[in-house]
Motif scaffolding. Structure first.
Motif, mmCIF file in Angstrom:
data_model
loop_
_atom_site.group_PDB
_atom_site.id
_atom_site.type_symbol
_atom_site.label_atom_id
_atom_site.label_comp_id
_atom_site.label_asym_id
_atom_site.label_seq_id
_atom_site.Cartn_x
_atom_site.Cartn_y
_atom_site.Cartn_z
ATOM 1 N N ALA A 32 0.828 -1.207 0.000
ATOM 2 C CA ALA A 32 0.000 0.000 0.000
ATOM 3 C C ALA A 32 0.862 1.256 0.000
ATOM 4 O O ALA A 32 0.601 2.195 -0.759
ATOM 5 N N VAL A 33 1.893 1.276 0.818
ATOM 6 C CA VAL A 33 2.788 2.440 0.864
ATOM 7 C C VAL A 33 3.509 2.599 -0.469
ATOM 8 O O VAL A 33 3.639 3.703 -0.998
ATOM 9 N N GLY A 34 3.962 1.494 -1.046
ATOM 10 C CA GLY A 34 4.629 1.550 -2.347
ATOM 11 C C GLY A 34 3.712 2.047 -3.444
ATOM 12 O O GLY A 34 4.123 2.828 -4.308
ATOM 13 N N THR A 35 2.458 1.622 -3.414
ATOM 14 C CA THR A 35 1.489 2.066 -4.419
ATOM 15 C C THR A 35 1.201 3.552 -4.283
ATOM 16 O O THR A 35 1.154 4.279 -5.283
ATOM 17 N N VAL A 36 1.037 4.023 -3.062
ATOM 18 C CA VAL A 36 0.793 5.455 -2.834
ATOM 19 C C VAL A 36 1.992 6.276 -3.311
ATOM 20 O O VAL A 36 1.836 7.324 -3.945
ATOM 21 N N ALA A 37 3.205 5.804 -3.028
ATOM 22 C CA ALA A 37 4.408 6.518 -3.467
ATOM 23 C C ALA A 37 4.490 6.548 -4.992
ATOM 24 O O ALA A 37 4.850 7.575 -5.582
ATOM 25 N N ALA A 38 4.163 5.440 -5.639
ATOM 26 C CA ALA A 38 4.210 5.390 -7.107
ATOM 27 C C ALA A 38 3.187 6.334 -7.726
ATOM 28 O O ALA A 38 3.479 7.022 -8.710
ATOM 29 N N VAL A 39 1.991 6.391 -7.146
ATOM 30 C CA VAL A 39 0.955 7.299 -7.661
ATOM 31 C C VAL A 39 1.372 8.753 -7.456
ATOM 32 O O VAL A 39 1.200 9.587 -8.347
ATOM 33 N N ALA A 40 1.954 9.052 -6.304
ATOM 34 C CA ALA A 40 2.421 10.425 -6.049
ATOM 35 C C ALA A 40 3.508 10.814 -7.042
ATOM 36 O O ALA A 40 3.509 11.933 -7.578
ATOM 37 N N PHE A 41 4.425 9.904 -7.328
ATOM 38 C CA PHE A 41 5.483 10.177 -8.302
ATOM 39 C C PHE A 41 4.887 10.381 -9.690
ATOM 40 O O PHE A 41 5.314 11.273 -10.432
ATOM 41 N N ALA A 42 3.889 9.575 -10.057
ATOM 42 C CA ALA A 42 3.250 9.718 -11.364
ATOM 43 C C ALA A 42 2.544 11.061 -11.491
ATOM 44 O O ALA A 42 2.597 11.698 -12.549
ATOM 45 N N VAL A 43 1.911 11.515 -10.426
ATOM 46 C CA VAL A 43 1.223 12.816 -10.451
ATOM 47 C C VAL A 43 2.231 13.941 -10.630
ATOM 48 O O VAL A 43 2.032 14.850 -11.452
ATOM 49 N N VAL A 44 3.331 13.891 -9.894
ATOM 50 C CA VAL A 44 4.367 14.923 -10.029
ATOM 51 C C VAL A 44 4.951 14.905 -11.438
ATOM 52 O O VAL A 44 5.136 15.952 -12.061
ATOM 53 N N LEU A 45 5.241 13.723 -11.959
ATOM 54 C CA LEU A 45 5.787 13.611 -13.312
ATOM 55 C C LEU A 45 4.810 14.144 -14.351
ATOM 56 O O LEU A 45 5.205 14.865 -15.280
ATOM 57 N N TYR A 46 3.530 13.856 -14.181
ATOM 58 C CA TYR A 46 2.507 14.355 -15.101
ATOM 59 C C TYR A 46 2.454 15.880 -15.074
ATOM 60 O O TYR A 46 2.370 16.528 -16.114
ATOM 61 N N LYS A 47 2.500 16.447 -13.867
ATOM 62 C CA LYS A 47 2.462 17.910 -13.745
ATOM 63 C C LYS A 47 3.679 18.544 -14.414
ATOM 64 O O LYS A 47 3.572 19.588 -15.066
ATOM 65 N N VAL A 48 4.848 17.925 -14.249
ATOM 66 C CA VAL A 48 6.067 18.477 -14.856
ATOM 67 C C VAL A 48 5.993 18.382 -16.374
ATOM 68 O O VAL A 48 6.299 19.342 -17.092
ATOM 69 N N VAL A 49 5.596 17.232 -16.885
ATOM 70 C CA VAL A 49 5.577 17.027 -18.338
ATOM 71 C C VAL A 49 4.521 17.889 -19.005
ATOM 72 O O VAL A 49 4.719 18.368 -20.123
ATOM 73 N N THR A 50 3.395 18.126 -18.352
ATOM 74 C CA THR A 50 2.337 18.934 -18.963
ATOM 75 C C THR A 50 2.502 20.427 -18.704
ATOM 76 O O THR A 50 1.661 21.210 -19.134
ATOM 77 N N SER A 51 3.559 20.826 -18.029
ATOM 78 C CA SER A 51 3.778 22.260 -17.802
ATOM 79 C C SER A 51 4.153 22.937 -19.122
ATOM 80 O O SER A 51 4.626 22.303 -20.068
ATOM 81 N N SER A 52 3.942 24.226 -19.187
ATOM 82 C CA SER A 52 4.184 24.961 -20.434
ATOM 83 C C SER A 52 5.672 24.991 -20.794
ATOM 84 O O SER A 52 6.029 24.923 -21.980
ATOM 85 N N ALA A 53 6.559 25.068 -19.807
ATOM 86 C CA ALA A 53 7.988 25.117 -20.092
ATOM 87 C C ALA A 53 8.471 23.822 -20.745
ATOM 88 O O ALA A 53 9.206 23.845 -21.741
ATOM 89 N N VAL A 54 8.042 22.709 -20.207
ATOM 90 C CA VAL A 54 8.449 21.412 -20.771
ATOM 91 C C VAL A 54 7.777 21.207 -22.125
ATOM 92 O O VAL A 54 8.399 20.706 -23.063
ATOM 93 N N GLY A 55 6.532 21.618 -22.252
ATOM 94 C CA GLY A 55 5.832 21.514 -23.537
ATOM 95 C C GLY A 55 6.530 22.312 -24.626
ATOM 96 O O GLY A 55 6.699 21.830 -25.756
ATOM 97 N N ASP A 56 6.948 23.542 -24.287
ATOM 98 C CA ASP A 56 7.669 24.369 -25.262
ATOM 99 C C ASP A 56 9.002 23.734 -25.637
ATOM 100 O O ASP A 56 9.402 23.743 -26.810
#
Length: 85
Positions: free
Chosen positions: A48-72
């Motif tokens: 459960a802790v590992g799954t929560v950590a993986a989901v949190a990492f995926a959310v952060v990665l998604y936010k970074v990749v979809t940011s305007s700076a990375v998109g540009d």
């Protein structure tokens, strides 16, 4: 718990030397090994802790990749690669 495990290993080794079946756990003298004696549910909690950590990492990665700076930057990289063809 570790001493019970060591006793079980010694017993298996002694049985192998004597030519007996190593898996005869019901025989007299075999130590009762309870692997989950006091740790019931511990594996589930770790998953459960590992799954929560993986989901949190995926959310952060998604936010970074979809940011305007990375998109540009990605858009510029693709355009540069296509222009070099």
């Amino acid at each position: 718990m570790l001493s019970r495990w060591r006793a079980a290993v010694r017993c298996v080794a002694a049985r192998r030397v004597a030519g007996e079946r190593a898996d005869a756990s019901r025989d007299e003298g075999w130590p009762a090994v309870g692997w989950a004696s006091g740790d019931a549910g511990m594996t589930t909690a770790e998953y459960a802790v590992g799954t929560v950590a993986a989901v949190a990492f995926a959310v952060v990665l998604y936010k970074v990749v979809t940011s305007s700076a990375v998109g540009d930057a990605l858009r510029g990289l693709v355009i540069s690669a296509l222009q070099s063809l």
